[in-house]
Design a protein around this motif. Structure first.
Motif, PDB file in Angstrom:
ATOM      1  N   LEU A  57       0.831  -1.210   0.000  1.00 52.30           N
ATOM      2  CA  LEU A  57       0.000   0.000   0.000  1.00 52.30           C
ATOM      3  C   LEU A  57       0.863   1.258   0.000  1.00 52.30           C
ATOM      4  O   LEU A  57       0.508   2.256  -0.647  1.00 52.30           O
ATOM      5  CB  LEU A  57      -0.951  -0.012   1.204  1.00 52.30           C
ATOM      6  CG  LEU A  57      -2.031  -1.100   1.192  1.00 52.30           C
ATOM      7  CD1 LEU A  57      -2.829  -1.060   2.494  1.00 52.30           C
ATOM      8  CD2 LEU A  57      -2.934  -0.976  -0.020  1.00 52.30           C
ATOM      9  N   ASP A  58       1.994   1.214   0.694  1.00 55.48           N
ATOM     10  CA  ASP A  58       2.921   2.347   0.707  1.00 55.48           C
ATOM     11  C   ASP A  58       3.479   2.596  -0.697  1.00 55.48           C
ATOM     12  O   ASP A  58       3.564   3.739  -1.141  1.00 55.48           O
ATOM     13  CB  ASP A  58       4.051   2.098   1.697  1.00 55.48           C
ATOM     14  CG  ASP A  58       5.002   3.272   1.785  1.00 55.48           C
ATOM     15  OD1 ASP A  58       4.541   4.394   2.079  1.00 55.48           O
ATOM     16  OD2 ASP A  58       6.217   3.071   1.563  1.00 55.48           O
ATOM     17  N   VAL A  59       3.834   1.540  -1.399  1.00 53.56           N
ATOM     18  CA  VAL A  59       4.349   1.688  -2.763  1.00 53.56           C
ATOM     19  C   VAL A  59       3.276   2.283  -3.671  1.00 53.56           C
ATOM     20  O   VAL A  59       3.550   3.192  -4.460  1.00 53.56           O
ATOM     21  CB  VAL A  59       4.857   0.333  -3.313  1.00 53.56           C
ATOM     22  CG1 VAL A  59       5.057   0.384  -4.826  1.00 53.56           C
ATOM     23  CG2 VAL A  59       6.157  -0.047  -2.621  1.00 53.56           C
ATOM     24  N   ILE A  60       2.056   1.812  -3.555  1.00 55.19           N
ATOM     25  CA  ILE A  60       0.966   2.357  -4.375  1.00 55.19           C
ATOM     26  C   ILE A  60       0.785   3.844  -4.072  1.00 55.19           C
ATOM     27  O   ILE A  60       0.630   4.653  -4.990  1.00 55.19           O
ATOM     28  CB  ILE A  60      -0.345   1.570  -4.151  1.00 55.19           C
ATOM     29  CG1 ILE A  60      -0.188   0.141  -4.688  1.00 55.19           C
ATOM     30  CG2 ILE A  60      -1.523   2.280  -4.818  1.00 55.19           C
ATOM     31  CD1 ILE A  60      -1.310  -0.811  -4.293  1.00 55.19           C
ATOM     32  N   GLN A  61       0.833   4.199  -2.796  1.00 57.75           N
ATOM     33  CA  GLN A  61       0.694   5.612  -2.415  1.00 57.75           C
ATOM     34  C   GLN A  61       1.829   6.444  -3.009  1.00 57.75           C
ATOM     35  O   GLN A  61       1.610   7.540  -3.510  1.00 57.75           O
ATOM     36  CB  GLN A  61       0.666   5.762  -0.892  1.00 57.75           C
ATOM     37  CG  GLN A  61       0.436   7.177  -0.428  1.00 57.75           C
ATOM     38  CD  GLN A  61      -0.911   7.712  -0.856  1.00 57.75           C
ATOM     39  OE1 GLN A  61      -1.933   7.077  -0.620  1.00 57.75           O
ATOM     40  NE2 GLN A  61      -0.932   8.863  -1.501  1.00 57.75           N
ATOM     41  N   ARG A  62       3.039   5.921  -2.966  1.00 59.69           N
ATOM     42  CA  ARG A  62       4.178   6.641  -3.531  1.00 59.69           C
ATOM     43  C   ARG A  62       4.044   6.788  -5.045  1.00 59.69           C
ATOM     44  O   ARG A  62       4.427   7.821  -5.602  1.00 59.69           O
ATOM     45  CB  ARG A  62       5.485   5.944  -3.180  1.00 59.69           C
ATOM     46  CG  ARG A  62       5.852   6.093  -1.731  1.00 59.69           C
ATOM     47  CD  ARG A  62       7.083   5.290  -1.411  1.00 59.69           C
ATOM     48  NE  ARG A  62       7.427   5.415  -0.018  1.00 59.69           N
ATOM     49  CZ  ARG A  62       8.656   5.634   0.407  1.00 59.69           C
ATOM     50  NH1 ARG A  62       9.649   5.728  -0.426  1.00 59.69           N
ATOM     51  NH2 ARG A  62       8.888   5.739   1.698  1.00 59.69           N
ATOM     52  N   LEU A  63       3.509   5.773  -5.698  1.00 63.95           N
ATOM     53  CA  LEU A  63       3.279   5.868  -7.143  1.00 63.95           C
ATOM     54  C   LEU A  63       2.264   6.969  -7.431  1.00 63.95           C
ATOM     55  O   LEU A  63       2.439   7.772  -8.359  1.00 63.95           O
ATOM     56  CB  LEU A  63       2.780   4.527  -7.702  1.00 63.95           C
ATOM     57  CG  LEU A  63       3.804   3.408  -7.789  1.00 63.95           C
ATOM     58  CD1 LEU A  63       3.125   2.075  -8.069  1.00 63.95           C
ATOM     59  CD2 LEU A  63       4.841   3.724  -8.866  1.00 63.95           C
TER      60      LEU A  63
END
Length: 69
Positions: A57-63
């Motif tokens: 979820l953190d990676v998706i948010q960063r994307l």
């Protein structure tokens, strides 16, 4: 898939689908592909734990934020 893993997968898939502007097919493909931002691991594999779910979820948010491509 165990119920907790399935629940985590659903949360991650929902977030990925939102990132891909409602395109669930692309989100599902993204979930199954190794990601550089995840150390070469597939999001699907990581969501088997709560920690892994938060990482995905953190990676998706960063994307979404444009922090990395």
């Amino acid at each position: 898939m165990k119920s907790a893993h399935m629940r985590n997968y659903s949360k991650a898939l929902q977030a990925a689908t939102e990132y891909f502007e409602g395109d669930m097919e692309t989100a599902e493909l993204w979930m199954k592909e190794p990601a550089k931002s995840l150390g070469g691991k597939c999001p699907t594999d990581l969501v088997s734990t709560e920690e892994g779910l938060h990482t995905v979820l953190d990676v998706i948010q960063r994307l979404e934020d444009g922090s990395f491509q």
